[in-house]
Design a protein around this motif. Structure first.
Motif, short mmCIF file in Angstrom:
data_model
loop_
_atom_site.label_atom_id
_atom_site.label_comp_id
_atom_site.label_asym_id
_atom_site.label_seq_id
_atom_site.Cartn_x
_atom_site.Cartn_y
_atom_site.Cartn_z
N TRP A 45 0.86 -1.18 0.00
CA TRP A 45 0.00 0.00 0.00
C TRP A 45 0.90 1.23 0.00
O TRP A 45 2.03 1.17 0.46
CB TRP A 45 -0.90 0.00 1.24
N MET A 46 0.39 2.32 -0.51
CA MET A 46 1.20 3.53 -0.58
C MET A 46 0.64 4.61 0.34
O MET A 46 -0.56 4.90 0.33
CB MET A 46 1.25 4.09 -2.01
N CYS A 47 1.51 5.23 1.10
CA CYS A 47 1.14 6.34 1.96
C CYS A 47 1.24 7.64 1.17
O CYS A 47 1.87 7.71 0.11
CB CYS A 47 2.08 6.39 3.17
N ARG A 48 0.65 8.69 1.70
CA ARG A 48 0.71 9.99 1.06
C ARG A 48 2.13 10.54 1.00
O ARG A 48 2.43 11.41 0.19
CB ARG A 48 -0.17 10.98 1.82
N CYS A 49 3.03 10.02 1.87
CA CYS A 49 4.42 10.48 1.84
C CYS A 49 5.24 9.76 0.79
O CYS A 49 6.40 10.07 0.58
CB CYS A 49 5.07 10.31 3.22
N GLY A 50 4.63 8.75 0.13
CA GLY A 50 5.33 8.01 -0.90
C GLY A 50 5.84 6.66 -0.47
O GLY A 50 6.32 5.88 -1.29
N ARG A 51 5.79 6.35 0.82
CA ARG A 51 6.30 5.08 1.31
C ARG A 51 5.37 3.95 0.90
O ARG A 51 4.15 4.05 1.04
CB ARG A 51 6.42 5.12 2.84
N SER A 52 5.94 2.88 0.37
CA SER A 52 5.16 1.70 0.00
C SER A 52 5.53 0.56 0.94
O SER A 52 6.71 0.30 1.17
CB SER A 52 5.45 1.29 -1.45
N TRP A 53 4.53 -0.11 1.47
CA TRP A 53 4.79 -1.20 2.41
C TRP A 53 3.52 -2.02 2.58
O TRP A 53 2.45 -1.61 2.16
CB TRP A 53 5.25 -0.62 3.76
N ASN A 54 3.66 -3.18 3.18
CA ASN A 54 2.50 -4.00 3.48
C ASN A 54 1.88 -3.50 4.77
O ASN A 54 2.47 -3.63 5.84
CB ASN A 54 2.90 -5.48 3.61
N THR A 55 0.71 -2.92 4.67
CA THR A 55 0.09 -2.25 5.81
C THR A 55 -0.17 -3.17 6.99
O THR A 55 -0.24 -2.74 8.13
CB THR A 55 -1.22 -1.56 5.38
N PHE A 56 -0.31 -4.47 6.72
CA PHE A 56 -0.60 -5.40 7.80
C PHE A 56 0.62 -5.66 8.67
O PHE A 56 0.52 -6.26 9.73
CB PHE A 56 -1.14 -6.71 7.24
N THR A 57 1.80 -5.26 8.23
CA THR A 57 3.01 -5.44 9.05
C THR A 57 3.16 -4.35 10.10
O THR A 57 3.99 -4.47 11.00
CB THR A 57 4.26 -5.44 8.17
N THR A 58 2.35 -3.30 10.00
CA THR A 58 2.48 -2.18 10.94
C THR A 58 1.13 -1.75 11.52
O THR A 58 1.06 -0.69 12.16
CB THR A 58 3.12 -0.96 10.27
N GLY A 59 0.09 -2.50 11.28
CA GLY A 59 -1.22 -2.11 11.81
C GLY A 59 -1.74 -0.82 11.22
O GLY A 59 -2.48 -0.08 11.86
N GLY A 60 -1.34 -0.53 9.98
CA GLY A 60 -1.82 0.67 9.32
C GLY A 60 -1.00 1.92 9.57
O GLY A 60 -1.31 2.98 9.03
N ILE A 61 0.07 1.82 10.35
CA ILE A 61 0.94 2.98 10.60
C ILE A 61 2.03 3.02 9.53
O ILE A 61 2.74 2.04 9.32
CB ILE A 61 1.58 2.90 11.99
N CYS A 62 2.16 4.16 8.87
CA CYS A 62 3.19 4.28 7.83
C CYS A 62 4.57 4.29 8.50
O CYS A 62 4.83 5.13 9.37
CB CYS A 62 2.99 5.57 7.03
N PRO A 63 5.49 3.42 8.09
CA PRO A 63 6.83 3.41 8.68
C PRO A 63 7.68 4.59 8.22
O PRO A 63 8.76 4.82 8.75
CB PRO A 63 7.42 2.08 8.19
N GLY A 64 7.17 5.35 7.24
CA GLY A 64 7.92 6.50 6.77
C GLY A 64 7.60 7.76 7.55
O GLY A 64 8.46 8.35 8.21
N CYS A 65 6.32 8.18 7.51
CA CYS A 65 5.92 9.44 8.16
C CYS A 65 5.12 9.21 9.43
O CYS A 65 4.73 10.17 10.09
CB CYS A 65 5.13 10.31 7.19
N ARG A 66 4.83 7.95 9.77
CA ARG A 66 4.10 7.57 10.99
C ARG A 66 2.62 7.93 10.95
O ARG A 66 1.96 7.96 11.97
CB ARG A 66 4.74 8.20 12.23
N HIS A 67 2.08 8.24 9.76
CA HIS A 67 0.64 8.54 9.69
C HIS A 67 -0.16 7.28 9.99
O HIS A 67 0.21 6.18 9.57
CB HIS A 67 0.29 9.06 8.29
N ARG A 68 -1.28 7.47 10.68
CA ARG A 68 -2.15 6.34 11.03
C ARG A 68 -3.28 6.26 10.00
O ARG A 68 -4.21 7.06 10.05
CB ARG A 68 -2.73 6.54 12.43
N TRP A 69 -3.20 5.32 9.10
CA TRP A 69 -4.23 5.19 8.06
C TRP A 69 -5.44 4.45 8.60
O TRP A 69 -5.31 3.41 9.25
CB TRP A 69 -3.67 4.47 6.85
#
Length: 498
Positions: free
Chosen positions: A451-475
């Motif tokens: 999944w892609m965050c608004r900051c551009g970070r792409s990651w599997n959201t289930f590995t972080t509970g929806g928290i972007c590992p780049g900007c820490r936004h809670r999706w």
């Protein structure tokens, strides 16, 4: 075509304003690693020299970028780039910057440099345990894998001498490395290390939380101490069964969990692998999904669709609209242009279009209304054509536009500790066999989905509970890669019964 693109962007960079030229040279250097590392290093040095002379916030942003790109091009030059250690947010950044630098080396194939980075890191806070973990899993040479493991052990022991670091995210990452790869160590090393971990766990303050394991309901542990002991229970049982029995006798929640999973995480993983074998061949093809909310959803959804059908025009239109906001005479974005939301969007589009459409993606570059943004986006197109990984972007908005919204403020970004807790919890859920399933079409995304965050970070959201590992936004919501529908993030978590 890439040689022509590089010649074009280098010529344009030389005529740009100082900050644009500095940022462009750094990114050009990364692209050049695909064809000429010696020249890439020379261009990187030019970019670093340019960055050194830029004061204020712009200089700080560019210096952070320079360290990341140096990690991809010539890691030995990272130490020549000054860090803004006197600023409070810079001191916080130190806690996760090493992980990003080390991972960047690995992403760009600089495995030896990543190993050297760990060896020379010393005992300062922020040791990149995640990089050590990746090396242990990635290296094929057992001797080198063991060396990376031992370096992580040294760093973990150093955290014990600094009380503030004992419960740090890094220490938690080390625990995951140990419990999954402990058998790499000779018994005479593994056994005393296991005892150290047990002793350190028992000496730590206990916290009340919610730790859950187990397919179909499983077990729950409220004690943070007993949850840690459960994670290494299989190691203790294999190396010192009397100690394991003693821990079980003195910790009620641990004993209840062990009654369901006799060898702790080892039992959980065995059950999960068995379920995977039973479900083999039932999943759908991997795709891209994007987690987002509010104003970003339309753009992210358009970008998602474009990766499938190759039509980036809707996403491009959204980026142009954001550019109008960034350049609004009444409320301009005063941040560094390289980090404008529209700049990040144009770069994302050109990179992904390059991957999807090849050289034909250059047509989108010609439609970018700003010369500097066209320069940056074209560099990322060249990176895509050269087969390089996508750089993670961080958007910045500065000035009165960032203060104009006086309605309900957005949720605060997650802290590093909250991210690590979420990651640990996510790992526990995966080990339990919890199913992640689209509430609309019941599509079960494989681990390769991102999944892609608004900051551009792409990651599997289930590995972080929806928290972007780049900007820490809670999706809060996310899109399905199969049906393209959006659903609240928590609704994707399903405990499978039977």
């Amino acid at each position: 075509m890439n040689d022509e693109l590089l010649s074009l962007v280098r010529a344009q960079a030389e005529e740009a304003a100082t900050t644009v030229r500095a940022g462009a040279l750094l990114r050009i250097a990364r692209v050049m690693t695909a064809s000429d590392r010696a020249e890439a290093r020379r261009v990187l040095e030019l970019g670093i020299d340019a960055v050194r002379g830029i004061p204020g916030d712009d200089g700080e942003v560019l210096r952070k970028s320079a360290r990341v790109i140096a990690a991809a091009v010539a890691p030995d030059l990272m130490s020549t780039i000054p860090a803004d250690i006197d600023r409070p947010h810079r001191r916080l950044f130190i806690q996760f910057e090493p992980e990003r630098l080390g991972q960047t080396m690995l992403d760009h194939g600089l495995v030896d440099a990543a190993i050297e980075y760990l060896d020379k890191f010393g005992e300062q806070p922020g040791f990149p345990f995640g990089v050590a973990h990746a090396l242990v899993f990635r290296l094929e040479d057992d001797e080198r894998r063991l060396a990376a493991f031992r370096r992580a052990i040294e760093a973990w022991r150093a955290t014990l001498r600094r009380p503030v670091d004992r419960r740090s995210p890094g220490a938690q990452r080390f625990l995951g490395l140990f419990e999954s790869k402990w058998e790499l160590l000779p018994r005479e090393e593994a056994e005393p290390l296991m005892r150290e971990i047990v002793q350190a766990t028992l000496a730590e303050r206990d916290f009340h939380g919610c730790h859950s394991w187990g397919h179909g309901g499983g077990v729950q542990i409220a004690s943070s101490r007993q949850a840690t002991l459960f994670r290494i229970l299989h190691v203790v049982k294999h190396l010192d069964e009397p100690l394991a029995n003693s821990l079980l006798a003195s910790h009620e929640e641990l004993a209840k969990a062990a009654a369901r999973f006799p060898f702790g995480m080892e039992t959980i993983r065995e059950e999960a692998r068995a379920r995977e074998r039973n479900q083999a061949g039932t999943g759908k093809a991997c795709g891209f999904g994007f987690g987002g909310a509010s104003r970003n959803i339309a753009y992210l959804r358009a970008l998602l669709q474009a990766t499938d059908d190759g039509d980036f025009r809707p996403a491009f239109a959204a980026a142009v609209e954001r550019y109008r906001e960034d350049t609004s005479p009444e409320n301009p974005n005063e941040a560094l242009k390289e980090s404008w939301p529209s700049s990040c969007m144009f770069r994302q589009i050109l990179y992904k279009a390059g991957k999807r459409c090849g050289e034909a993606a250059a047509a989108y570059a010609g439609q970018i209304p700003d010369n500097d943004q066209r320069l940056f986006a074209t560099i990322e197109l060249a990176a895509a054509l050269a087969g390089l990984p996508e750089l993670q972007e961080t958007q910045r908005t500065q000035g009165k536009r960032s203060r104009a919204r006086n309605t309900v403020p957005p949720a605060a970004p997650a802290t590093e500790e909250e991210l690590q807790i979420a990651m640990q919890r996510a790992a526990e859920l995966r080990a339990e066999g919890v199913v992640f399933r689209c509430p609309r079409c019941e599509y079960r995304p494989p681990e390769a989905d991102v999944w892609m965050c608004r900051c551009g970070r792409s990651w599997n959201t289930f590995t972080t509970g929806g928290i972007c590992p780049g900007c820490r936004h809670r999706w809060k919501v996310m899109a399905c890669a199969s049906c393209r529908e959006w659903s609240p993030h928590p609704e994707w978590y399903v405990k499978k019964t039977g």
